[in-house]
Motif scaffolding. Structure first.
Motif, PDB file in Angstrom:
ATOM      1  N   ARG B   8       0.819  -1.199   0.000  1.00 27.70           N
ATOM      2  CA  ARG B   8       0.000   0.000   0.000  1.00 27.70           C
ATOM      3  C   ARG B   8       0.857   1.255   0.000  1.00 27.70           C
ATOM      4  O   ARG B   8       0.349   2.351   0.101  1.00 27.70           O
ATOM      5  CB  ARG B   8      -0.936  -0.014   1.188  1.00 27.70           C
ATOM      6  CG  ARG B   8      -2.025  -1.040   0.979  1.00 27.70           C
ATOM      7  CD  ARG B   8      -2.903  -1.088   2.196  1.00 27.70           C
ATOM      8  NE  ARG B   8      -2.136  -1.393   3.373  1.00 27.70           N
ATOM      9  CZ  ARG B   8      -2.620  -1.249   4.601  1.00 27.70           C
ATOM     10  NH1 ARG B   8      -3.809  -0.780   4.774  1.00 27.70           N
ATOM     11  NH2 ARG B   8      -1.878  -1.588   5.645  1.00 27.70           N
ATOM     12  N   SER B  10       2.639   2.556   2.154  1.00 34.17           N
ATOM     13  CA  SER B  10       2.672   3.393   3.347  1.00 34.17           C
ATOM     14  C   SER B  10       3.583   2.766   4.394  1.00 34.17           C
ATOM     15  O   SER B  10       3.355   2.893   5.577  1.00 34.17           O
ATOM     16  CB  SER B  10       1.264   3.573   3.915  1.00 34.17           C
ATOM     17  OG  SER B  10       0.699   2.306   4.153  1.00 34.17           O
ATOM     18  N   GLY B  11       4.586   2.068   3.933  1.00 34.16           N
ATOM     19  CA  GLY B  11       5.521   1.470   4.872  1.00 34.16           C
ATOM     20  C   GLY B  11       4.973   0.183   5.440  1.00 34.16           C
ATOM     21  O   GLY B  11       3.885  -0.247   5.073  1.00 34.16           O
ATOM     22  N   PRO B  13       3.022  -2.363   7.551  1.00 34.01           N
ATOM     23  CA  PRO B  13       1.765  -2.154   8.243  1.00 34.01           C
ATOM     24  C   PRO B  13       1.873  -2.389   9.741  1.00 34.01           C
ATOM     25  O   PRO B  13       1.078  -1.894  10.502  1.00 34.01           O
ATOM     26  CB  PRO B  13       0.827  -3.172   7.595  1.00 34.01           C
ATOM     27  CG  PRO B  13       1.722  -4.199   6.989  1.00 34.01           C
ATOM     28  CD  PRO B  13       3.004  -3.516   6.669  1.00 34.01           C
ATOM     29  N   PRO B  15       4.353  -2.344  13.255  1.00 32.43           N
ATOM     30  CA  PRO B  15       5.654  -2.016  13.799  1.00 32.43           C
ATOM     31  C   PRO B  15       6.330  -3.328  14.163  1.00 32.43           C
ATOM     32  O   PRO B  15       5.843  -4.052  15.030  1.00 32.43           O
ATOM     33  CB  PRO B  15       5.338  -1.174  15.031  1.00 32.43           C
ATOM     34  CG  PRO B  15       3.911  -1.478  15.363  1.00 32.43           C
ATOM     35  CD  PRO B  15       3.265  -2.067  14.166  1.00 32.43           C
ATOM     36  N   GLY B  18       7.062  -4.688  17.963  1.00 29.30           N
ATOM     37  CA  GLY B  18       6.108  -5.226  18.925  1.00 29.30           C
ATOM     38  C   GLY B  18       5.689  -6.652  18.643  1.00 29.30           C
ATOM     39  O   GLY B  18       4.894  -7.224  19.384  1.00 29.30           O
ATOM     40  N   TRP B  22       6.025 -14.169  21.660  1.00 30.20           N
ATOM     41  CA  TRP B  22       5.081 -14.315  22.773  1.00 30.20           C
ATOM     42  C   TRP B  22       3.696 -13.857  22.379  1.00 30.20           C
ATOM     43  O   TRP B  22       2.695 -14.481  22.692  1.00 30.20           O
ATOM     44  CB  TRP B  22       5.569 -13.498  23.970  1.00 30.20           C
ATOM     45  CG  TRP B  22       4.828 -13.853  25.206  1.00 30.20           C
ATOM     46  CD1 TRP B  22       5.097 -14.888  26.036  1.00 30.20           C
ATOM     47  CD2 TRP B  22       3.683 -13.192  25.737  1.00 30.20           C
ATOM     48  NE1 TRP B  22       4.188 -14.922  27.050  1.00 30.20           N
ATOM     49  CE2 TRP B  22       3.316 -13.900  26.895  1.00 30.20           C
ATOM     50  CE3 TRP B  22       2.939 -12.080  25.351  1.00 30.20           C
ATOM     51  CZ2 TRP B  22       2.223 -13.523  27.675  1.00 30.20           C
ATOM     52  CZ3 TRP B  22       1.859 -11.708  26.117  1.00 30.20           C
ATOM     53  CH2 TRP B  22       1.518 -12.438  27.269  1.00 30.20           C
ATOM     54  N   GLU B  23       3.660 -12.739  21.606  1.00 28.86           N
ATOM     55  CA  GLU B  23       2.364 -12.214  21.239  1.00 28.86           C
ATOM     56  C   GLU B  23       1.642 -13.158  20.285  1.00 28.86           C
ATOM     57  O   GLU B  23       0.430 -13.341  20.364  1.00 28.86           O
ATOM     58  CB  GLU B  23       2.504 -10.833  20.610  1.00 28.86           C
ATOM     59  CG  GLU B  23       1.158 -10.130  20.627  1.00 28.86           C
ATOM     60  CD  GLU B  23       1.104  -8.888  19.784  1.00 28.86           C
ATOM     61  OE1 GLU B  23       2.162  -8.320  19.509  1.00 28.86           O
ATOM     62  OE2 GLU B  23      -0.008  -8.517  19.410  1.00 28.86           O
ATOM     63  N   VAL B 292      -2.584  -5.846  12.402  1.00 32.24           N
ATOM     64  CA  VAL B 292      -2.809  -4.819  13.409  1.00 32.24           C
ATOM     65  C   VAL B 292      -4.175  -4.156  13.262  1.00 32.24           C
ATOM     66  O   VAL B 292      -4.882  -3.921  14.213  1.00 32.24           O
ATOM     67  CB  VAL B 292      -1.690  -3.763  13.342  1.00 32.24           C
ATOM     68  CG1 VAL B 292      -2.141  -2.465  13.965  1.00 32.24           C
ATOM     69  CG2 VAL B 292      -0.478  -4.303  14.066  1.00 32.24           C
ATOM     70  N   LEU B 293      -4.545  -3.923  11.998  1.00 29.48           N
ATOM     71  CA  LEU B 293      -5.741  -3.130  11.759  1.00 29.48           C
ATOM     72  C   LEU B 293      -6.982  -3.684  12.433  1.00 29.48           C
ATOM     73  O   LEU B 293      -7.772  -2.950  12.992  1.00 29.48           O
ATOM     74  CB  LEU B 293      -5.992  -3.033  10.254  1.00 29.48           C
ATOM     75  CG  LEU B 293      -5.013  -2.104   9.553  1.00 29.48           C
ATOM     76  CD1 LEU B 293      -5.337  -2.010   8.084  1.00 29.48           C
ATOM     77  CD2 LEU B 293      -5.072  -0.737  10.192  1.00 29.48           C
ATOM     78  N   GLY B 294      -7.136  -4.999  12.376  1.00 31.70           N
ATOM     79  CA  GLY B 294      -8.398  -5.515  12.873  1.00 31.70           C
ATOM     80  C   GLY B 294      -8.407  -5.823  14.353  1.00 31.70           C
ATOM     81  O   GLY B 294      -9.463  -5.981  14.944  1.00 31.70           O
ATOM     82  N   SER B 295      -7.240  -5.890  14.955  1.00 32.94           N
ATOM     83  CA  SER B 295      -7.261  -6.501  16.280  1.00 32.94           C
ATOM     84  C   SER B 295      -7.291  -5.509  17.406  1.00 32.94           C
ATOM     85  O   SER B 295      -7.293  -4.342  17.269  1.00 32.94           O
ATOM     86  CB  SER B 295      -6.045  -7.393  16.460  1.00 32.94           C
ATOM     87  OG  SER B 295      -4.882  -6.677  16.135  1.00 32.94           O
TER      88      SER B 295
END
Lengths: 310, 295
Positions: B8, B10-11, B13, B15, B18, B22-23, B292-295
């Motif tokens: 897209r 914009s770099g 999506p 970071p 993070g 673990w995540e 990231v967008l949806g969560s």
């Protein structure tokens, strides 16, 4: 370089018109899809045979469909949605009486959703991968999953029946607005919080933010002065789209709390098969949704200088 | 991955800092929790006829009983056992959700693929139609269709499916558009593959990921919409124990007897939340771009 903003706004407004026309056409055709005599259907079960006959002539129901639609459209544009099949009052009057209650609820809920959703989303992003983040996301998951009518009943049980803090239903004082507005705002708040968090996290990863951080700016200063403005751009669109869900939720919320708005009128009209009222409210709701999205689209341009309005 | 190459601009999506292992594990855990909840509720519903009595058996001597050992969730205004009704209600809700999503897919996928693949005027017309359907807020569209079609299980399924269909059309069209331009599709065409073959072999399989994710989320949404219709008395007719209908039916007692509303509503809440957990998890696993967008 950029074409004048005025022309862009005009073009966007003109673009919304076919959609509004389509809405009236879809509603017109839907009501005529109902099996049976359209004259009888529109007049209602209580109408006398003469009434039905008069309506048939008035609406030109013996004429070709195209002609009928043009007549229908002309009257809708002039605000004439016909008479309620149940009360015989003009539909537009019925709608007018209840519009205020629905708008009060919808506007309060939207304001609540924006304020709470953006704050929660910013907190979650600022404290990414911490207990704060997880708690916000957990509550947001609840917000998008909870049936709005059930949430309303649970809040009533707790705050009205058990604690006696707030009235259980009806309208009148500001206290009456609290529970319905909270109930209706839950879903939108969750969506706005998720979107704000996602968008802000994305923005915080961009170069200019890293630069600002590298310069020695603090985390919150960067968020407030640089990142938030950019991050909120997609959030504006989501708020517009949320408005549709909000209107649907208003139907359920108003029924739960005996809130005398358009949603409750719609439900009673469907139960009573009062098609002129159903037609009118559906067109009004769809038109409100189209207009709100048009406004958010325009806002989007206003806050994001990067958008090229071709 | 089908759209992965189409950045897209914009770099990145997410970071990348993070995104620790673990995540990922935590995310998988929440999706697993969703699956477990769904499994338990589905199993309970399916086993209901084996374990429990008739959900419509009335007992006027025992109406509005609070939860007890005899009636774990209490009884309703007709003395019917709420646990039995909630369990049987799951059968109706899962069925309506599955049928509505299946119907929405059956209509939405072909329209979306053809619209995206053929393009031109046809695509334009279909997209204007989708715009029009999306001009009606989803629940309102379902409600309007119910007003025209009348109540009952079949009409609820049709209405809920119609409300979901435009989303599928748009989703599949978007995927089709991006796949159509991929080099390997052009290669297949150069080798003499016909349109039908390209659609079946290349386009459809690549639409699958977004469709699966969306369908999982839509299952929850469909159940929620159907329950909303039921609550308004415009869905599944009583005495069929649909969760929303149960709440609507007991409306006069909801505030005096807390258990009447609490348990059927809790069931809806849990099912929808479970579908959302699984859907979000699937999206994370299958479509990293959306993470990231949806969560």
């Amino acid at each position: 370089m950029r074409p004048p903003l005025g022309r862009y706004i005009l073009r966007r407004v003109l673009y919304a018109l076919p959609t509004l026309l389509g809405v009236t056409l879809a509603v017109f055709l839907l009501v005529r899809l109902i099996p049976g005599d359209p004259g009888r259907i529109i007049a209602g079960l209580l109408a006398s045979d003469e009434d039905v006959q008069r309506l048939r002539i008035e609406l030109g129901l013996d004429r070709p469909l195209t002609e009928q639609y043009v007549r229908f459209l002309a009257s809708v544009i002039s605000g004439d949605f016909g008479l309620s099949a149940v009360t015989r009052t003009p539909v537009i009057v019925e709608i007018g009486i209840r519009m205020r209650a629905t708008m009060m609820l919808a506007v309060t809920s939207t304001a609540l959703a924006v304020a709470a959703g953006v704050s929660a989303g910013v907190l979650a992003a600022a404290y990414h991968n911490t207990a704060v983040d997880y708690s916000v996301m957990m509550v947001a998951l609840g917000g998008v999953s909870v049936p709005v009518f059930w949430l309303g009943i649970m809040l009533m049980l707790l705050f009205a029946v058990h604690l006696h803090w707030l009235p259980a239903g009806g309208i009148g004082t500001p206290a009456h607005l609290v529970l319905p507005a909270l109930t209706l705002a839950a879903f939108s708040t969750a969506i706005v919080a998720r979107m704000t968090r996602g968008s802000l996290l994305e923005t915080l990863g961009l170069d200019f933010v890293r630069t600002a951080r590298a310069k020695g700016m603090g985390k919150w200063a960067v968020i407030i002065h640089h990142a938030l403005r950019n991050a909120l751009i997609p959030v504006v669109t989501v708020i517009g789209l949320q408005f549709g869900t909000l209107l649907g939720g208003a139907v359920l919320t108003e029924t739960t709390f005996a809130w005398p708005g358009l949603g409750r009128l719609l439900v009673s009209a469907i139960t009573a098969r009062d098609y002129p009222v159903i037609q009118g409210i559906v067109i009004i709701f769809a038109a409100m949704f189209v207009v709100v999205n048009l406004v958010t689209d325009l806002l989007y341009v206003a806050i994001d200088p990067r958008i090229r309005y071709e | 991955m089908s759209e992965g190459a189409r950045g897209r601009g914009s770099g990145p999506p997410t970071p990348s800092v993070g995104r620790s292992a673990w995540e990922r594990l935590r995310r998988r855990k929440t999706a697993t929790a969703g699956l477990v909840i769904l499994g338990l509720l589905l199993a309970g519903s399916l086993a209901a006829p084996l374990l429990m009595g008739d959900p419509n058996e009335v007992d006027f001597a025992g109406v509005l009983q609070p939860p007890s050992l005899e009636h774990l969730l209490g009884t309703d205004q007709l003395g019917r056992d709420l646990l039995t009704r909630v369990a049987y209600g799951g059968r109706i809700s899962f069925l309506i959700g599955a049928l509505a999503v299946a119907l929405g897919l059956a209509a939405g996928i072909p329209v979306g693929v053809i619209s995206g693949y053929v393009g031109g005027t046809l695509d334009l017309l279909v997209q204007r139609g989708v715009d029009l359907l999306l001009a009606f807020p989803g629940f309102l569209l379902a409600l309007t269709l119910i007003a025209v079609l009348g109540v009952g299980v079949t009409n609820v399924v049709v209405s809920v499916a119609a409300a979901a269909m435009p989303v599928y059309i748009r989703l599949v069209r978007g995927a089709t558009l991006s796949i159509r331009e991929q080099a390997y599709v052009e290669a297949a065409r150069a080798l003499g593959a016909g349109d039908a073959a390209i659609i079946v072999r290349h386009v459809l399989p690549n639409c699958l990921t977004p469709v699966i994710v969306q369908s999982t989320l839509q299952l929850g949404a469909a159940i929620l919409t159907a329950a909303g219709l039921g609550f308004l008395g415009l869905g599944v007719k009583p005495p069929t124990p649909e969760w929303g209908t149960m709440l609507g039916e007991g409306q006069t007692y909801l505030l005096s007897y807390w258990f009447i509303a609490t348990f059927p509503g809790l069931a809806i809440f849990l099912v929808v939340m479970a579908f959302n957990l699984v859907g979000d998890g699937l999206r994370d696993a299958l479509d990293p771009r959306m993470r990231v967008l949806g969560s």
